[in-house]
Design a protein around this motif. Sequence first.
Motif, PDB file in Angstrom:
ATOM      1  N   LYS A 292      -8.257  11.584 -13.706  1.00  0.00           N
ATOM      2  CA  LYS A 292      -7.298  10.146 -14.342  1.00  0.00           C
ATOM      3  C   LYS A 292      -7.439   9.700 -12.785  1.00  0.00           C
ATOM      4  O   LYS A 292      -6.725   8.912 -12.477  1.00  0.00           O
ATOM      5  N   SER A 293      -8.808   9.558 -12.149  1.00  0.00           N
ATOM      6  CA  SER A 293      -8.899   8.983 -11.494  1.00  0.00           C
ATOM      7  C   SER A 293     -10.332   7.658 -11.552  1.00  0.00           C
ATOM      8  O   SER A 293     -11.677   8.518 -12.064  1.00  0.00           O
TER       9      SER A 293
ATOM     10  N   GLU B 212      -8.551   2.066 -16.589  1.00  0.00           N
ATOM     11  CA  GLU B 212      -8.965   0.471 -16.514  1.00  0.00           C
ATOM     12  C   GLU B 212      -8.797  -0.495 -15.579  1.00  0.00           C
ATOM     13  O   GLU B 212      -9.763  -1.221 -15.927  1.00  0.00           O
ATOM     14  N   ALA B 213      -7.642  -0.701 -14.950  1.00  0.00           N
ATOM     15  CA  ALA B 213      -8.003  -1.815 -14.712  1.00  0.00           C
ATOM     16  C   ALA B 213      -7.912  -1.417 -12.593  1.00  0.00           C
ATOM     17  O   ALA B 213      -7.096  -2.464 -12.384  1.00  0.00           O
ATOM     18  N   ARG B 214      -8.112   0.081 -13.026  1.00  0.00           N
ATOM     19  CA  ARG B 214      -7.859  -0.112 -11.488  1.00  0.00           C
ATOM     20  C   ARG B 214      -9.879   0.548 -10.784  1.00  0.00           C
ATOM     21  O   ARG B 214     -10.261  -0.059 -11.431  1.00  0.00           O
ATOM     22  N   LYS B 215     -10.551  -0.060  -9.769  1.00  0.00           N
ATOM     23  CA  LYS B 215     -11.404  -0.577  -9.172  1.00  0.00           C
ATOM     24  C   LYS B 215     -12.201   0.598  -8.641  1.00  0.00           C
ATOM     25  O   LYS B 215     -11.830   1.566  -8.338  1.00  0.00           O
ATOM     26  N   PRO B 216     -13.004   0.938  -9.837  1.00  0.00           N
ATOM     27  CA  PRO B 216     -14.187   2.385  -9.232  1.00  0.00           C
ATOM     28  C   PRO B 216     -14.955   2.097  -7.513  1.00  0.00           C
ATOM     29  O   PRO B 216     -15.091   1.406  -7.562  1.00  0.00           O
ATOM     30  N   VAL B 217     -14.573   3.492  -6.923  1.00  0.00           N
ATOM     31  CA  VAL B 217     -15.119   3.559  -6.211  1.00  0.00           C
ATOM     32  C   VAL B 217     -15.728   4.503  -5.174  1.00  0.00           C
ATOM     33  O   VAL B 217     -15.335   5.971  -5.806  1.00  0.00           O
ATOM     34  N   GLY B 218     -16.716   4.981  -4.204  1.00  0.00           N
ATOM     35  CA  GLY B 218     -16.977   5.678  -4.093  1.00  0.00           C
ATOM     36  C   GLY B 218     -16.643   6.310  -2.658  1.00  0.00           C
ATOM     37  O   GLY B 218     -15.550   6.306  -2.128  1.00  0.00           O
ATOM     38  N   TYR B 219     -17.010   7.658  -2.245  1.00  0.00           N
ATOM     39  CA  TYR B 219     -17.034   8.003  -0.311  1.00  0.00           C
ATOM     40  C   TYR B 219     -17.069   7.050   0.777  1.00  0.00           C
ATOM     41  O   TYR B 219     -18.063   6.267   0.695  1.00  0.00           O
ATOM     42  N   GLN B 220     -16.146   6.536   1.039  1.00  0.00           N
ATOM     43  CA  GLN B 220     -15.862   6.059   2.537  1.00  0.00           C
ATOM     44  C   GLN B 220     -16.677   6.203   3.274  1.00  0.00           C
ATOM     45  O   GLN B 220     -15.547   6.798   3.839  1.00  0.00           O
ATOM     46  N   ARG B 221     -17.331   6.521   3.778  1.00  0.00           N
ATOM     47  CA  ARG B 221     -17.227   7.554   5.080  1.00  0.00           C
ATOM     48  C   ARG B 221     -17.201   6.613   6.468  1.00  0.00           C
ATOM     49  O   ARG B 221     -16.799   7.347   7.491  1.00  0.00           O
ATOM     50  N   GLU B 222     -16.475   4.964   6.518  1.00  0.00           N
ATOM     51  CA  GLU B 222     -16.344   4.936   7.607  1.00  0.00           C
ATOM     52  C   GLU B 222     -15.064   4.744   7.644  1.00  0.00           C
ATOM     53  O   GLU B 222     -14.090   4.896   8.782  1.00  0.00           O
ATOM     54  N   PHE B 223     -14.025   5.761   6.287  1.00  0.00           N
ATOM     55  CA  PHE B 223     -12.333   6.080   6.675  1.00  0.00           C
ATOM     56  C   PHE B 223     -12.807   7.142   7.869  1.00  0.00           C
ATOM     57  O   PHE B 223     -11.835   7.561   8.569  1.00  0.00           O
TER      58      PHE B 223
ATOM     59  N   SER C 204       8.222   3.796   2.669  1.00  0.00           N
ATOM     60  CA  SER C 204       8.074   2.914   2.628  1.00  0.00           C
ATOM     61  C   SER C 204       7.351   1.976   1.922  1.00  0.00           C
ATOM     62  O   SER C 204       7.035   2.390   0.400  1.00  0.00           O
ATOM     63  N   ALA C 205       7.352   0.403   2.803  1.00  0.00           N
ATOM     64  CA  ALA C 205       7.126  -0.627   1.866  1.00  0.00           C
ATOM     65  C   ALA C 205       5.466  -0.678   1.187  1.00  0.00           C
ATOM     66  O   ALA C 205       4.879  -0.935  -0.142  1.00  0.00           O
ATOM     67  N   ASP C 206       5.026   0.301   2.173  1.00  0.00           N
ATOM     68  CA  ASP C 206       3.371   0.428   2.422  1.00  0.00           C
ATOM     69  C   ASP C 206       3.320   1.958   0.336  1.00  0.00           C
ATOM     70  O   ASP C 206       1.956   1.555   0.118  1.00  0.00           O
ATOM     71  N   SER C 207       4.083   2.571   0.857  1.00  0.00           N
ATOM     72  CA  SER C 207       3.690   3.383  -0.258  1.00  0.00           C
ATOM     73  C   SER C 207       4.454   3.072  -1.608  1.00  0.00           C
ATOM     74  O   SER C 207       3.963   3.625  -2.435  1.00  0.00           O
ATOM     75  N   ARG C 208       5.152   1.836  -1.064  1.00  0.00           N
ATOM     76  CA  ARG C 208       5.341   1.855  -2.900  1.00  0.00           C
ATOM     77  C   ARG C 208       4.501   1.058  -3.645  1.00  0.00           C
ATOM     78  O   ARG C 208       3.832   0.276  -4.831  1.00  0.00           O
ATOM     79  N   ASP C 209       3.868   0.488  -2.238  1.00  0.00           N
ATOM     80  CA  ASP C 209       2.614  -0.991  -2.521  1.00  0.00           C
ATOM     81  C   ASP C 209       1.992  -0.026  -3.663  1.00  0.00           C
ATOM     82  O   ASP C 209       0.804  -0.183  -4.350  1.00  0.00           O
ATOM     83  N   ILE C 210       1.648   1.303  -2.981  1.00  0.00           N
ATOM     84  CA  ILE C 210       0.425   2.716  -3.330  1.00  0.00           C
ATOM     85  C   ILE C 210       0.664   2.705  -4.788  1.00  0.00           C
ATOM     86  O   ILE C 210      -0.002   2.847  -5.736  1.00  0.00           O
ATOM     87  N   VAL C 211       1.949   2.943  -4.731  1.00  0.00           N
ATOM     88  CA  VAL C 211       2.950   3.496  -6.080  1.00  0.00           C
ATOM     89  C   VAL C 211       2.492   2.834  -7.429  1.00  0.00           C
ATOM     90  O   VAL C 211       1.593   2.371  -8.406  1.00  0.00           O
ATOM     91  N   ALA C 212       2.664   1.857  -6.504  1.00  0.00           N
ATOM     92  CA  ALA C 212       2.205  -0.010  -8.013  1.00  0.00           C
ATOM     93  C   ALA C 212       0.725   0.028  -8.221  1.00  0.00           C
ATOM     94  O   ALA C 212       0.533  -0.465  -9.851  1.00  0.00           O
ATOM     95  N   TYR C 213       0.140   0.119  -7.416  1.00  0.00           N
ATOM     96  CA  TYR C 213      -1.638   0.559  -7.794  1.00  0.00           C
ATOM     97  C   TYR C 213      -1.797   1.435  -9.167  1.00  0.00           C
ATOM     98  O   TYR C 213      -2.343   1.201  -9.306  1.00  0.00           O
ATOM     99  N   ILE C 214      -1.464   2.788  -8.446  1.00  0.00           N
ATOM    100  CA  ILE C 214      -1.873   3.725  -8.917  1.00  0.00           C
ATOM    101  C   ILE C 214      -1.485   4.288 -10.716  1.00  0.00           C
ATOM    102  O   ILE C 214      -2.250   4.635 -11.335  1.00  0.00           O
ATOM    103  N   ASP C 215       0.033   2.841 -10.545  1.00  0.00           N
ATOM    104  CA  ASP C 215       0.386   3.219 -11.716  1.00  0.00           C
ATOM    105  C   ASP C 215      -0.163   2.455 -12.662  1.00  0.00           C
ATOM    106  O   ASP C 215       0.215   2.674 -14.456  1.00  0.00           O
ATOM    107  N   GLN C 216      -0.941   1.826 -12.418  1.00  0.00           N
ATOM    108  CA  GLN C 216      -1.771   0.660 -13.622  1.00  0.00           C
ATOM    109  C   GLN C 216      -2.775   1.819 -14.258  1.00  0.00           C
ATOM    110  O   GLN C 216      -3.559   2.965 -14.009  1.00  0.00           O
ATOM    111  N   PRO C 217      -3.667   1.667 -15.779  1.00  0.00           N
ATOM    112  CA  PRO C 217      -3.761   2.342 -16.747  1.00  0.00           C
ATOM    113  C   PRO C 217      -5.545   2.418 -15.492  1.00  0.00           C
ATOM    114  O   PRO C 217      -5.757   1.929 -14.970  1.00  0.00           O
TER     115      PRO C 217
END
Length: 501
Positions: free
Chosen positions: A298-299, A147-158, A132-145
């Motif tokens: 790698k995450s 260093e370019a992705r924002k560090p995140v922790g566990y999101q309990r609200e999820f 889907s278009a949403d999935s392609r957006d995810i791929v585009a973000y994950i394909d970044q190095p």
Amino acid sequence: MQKTTAIRCGFFISGSVNMALIGIYVVYRAIIVAQFSKLRQRFRMSTAIKLLTSIQASQAGLTLAQLMAQHQDVPRRTAQRWIRQLISDQQMTAVGEGRARRYFARHYQSPVAAAAVYVREVDTFPSFIPLSADSRDIVAYIDQPVEARKPVGYQREFLDAYQPNQSWYLSESLRRQLHKIGKTAVAESPAGTYSRAILNRLLIDLSWASSRLEGNTYSRLDTRELIEQGKVAQGKGTIETQMILNHKTAIELLVENIASVGFNRYTLMNLHSALSENLMPNPSDEGRIRQHAVDIGKSVYRPLSASAQIEEALDILLDKVNQINDPFEQSFFMMVQLPYLQSFADVNKRTSRLAANLPLFRANLCPLTFLDVPEQAYSRATLGLYEMTRVELLRDLYVWAYERSTQEYLAIKQNLVEPDPIRLAWRDVIREAIRDVVRQPNADAFSVIQQIALEKVAEESRSGVQALIVEELRRLHEGVLARYGLRISEFEAWKAGQAAS
């Protein structure tokens, strides 16, 4: 005086001859050493050339494991040494880290070009998996190095935001589609009927495909021979063999105990223990909630580190999944929330893949075997979940993987006959009797059968159960031994006893 001079001349001549002989020896020795050195260097260079040629032949590059599988005569350390030298000489380049590290030939001109090929042909989702278009957006973000992705922790609200039977990861139309393609001929039979009927095939397919997603290089045939005959594949590491056998044990745990297992701590811990046996750096981590922090390779995702918080979240997770009515939504919920929580020190994704099959086994639906799921596609889908708490990419992969699994099992679904009610009602007694008969090769088989039937079978069913046990014994072979918990050595000893009597 003349005599003395003659003696001195004799010594001089003799010394000259000795020196000449020594000189000849030194020259010849130097020649031999030089020739030997050339031969040794030629042998070494031939090894390097072989490795480089294999890498040049693969446009998508090769991992070390793939390279070693092609050159089993080359010691692993020798190969690693030559790889380092070839990289130093700019004959090769490497992309990636750890087991996923790939080696490319120099004709790509640069590591950047090699990386581009690697990303294009290996890391990204293949075109045959609809996104889907949403999935392609995810791929585009994950394909970044990284260093370019924002560090995140566990999101309990999820987890907290999900309301069973009100929130849906799988839409109604998707669930309807999955039910249609996953329905079997025994849908209305007791829970677990279908998974027991296909157990031998299931053990091979799910063990192989799930292990392959962890980088295991066993082939499907290797896996079959290991599970059915106990034959370890040549050139494979002990970790790979252990991983396959652990999957077999874990699948049997679910299928054989379908009436008692469920989404609870006991089942989850024992499932993890079976999958992680002899694979954890610290054996005390097997079947236990994680007591320390972990990193995801790698995450930029950082899971919870406090065990009390992990346990609290796990209890909420289990409470929610038990409230979900639809088996596919239950299945996918476990594929999402269990690896995201990272309850265990390792082996979280393997545990989630098998746990995702539990509601399918219960509902007599086709299993999710993960056949032909590309490792890098699965890895990217889970990274999208970890770093973005978005399920669309994993959802698209789940639906495609399930469709693929059902295609493999279509013939089995069509040919599966209605189960014998007596065999189904007394299956545990039948299994016990066959196991006892085979393990007592010198005892009278019929006497063993009669005794078990007398003790454990109702009188009105006794003769029918005894007849079924005899029938099962007559057609017993290596391919069904796992069903009865028997080893090949026990089966062979029993056959030898039958032939001698």
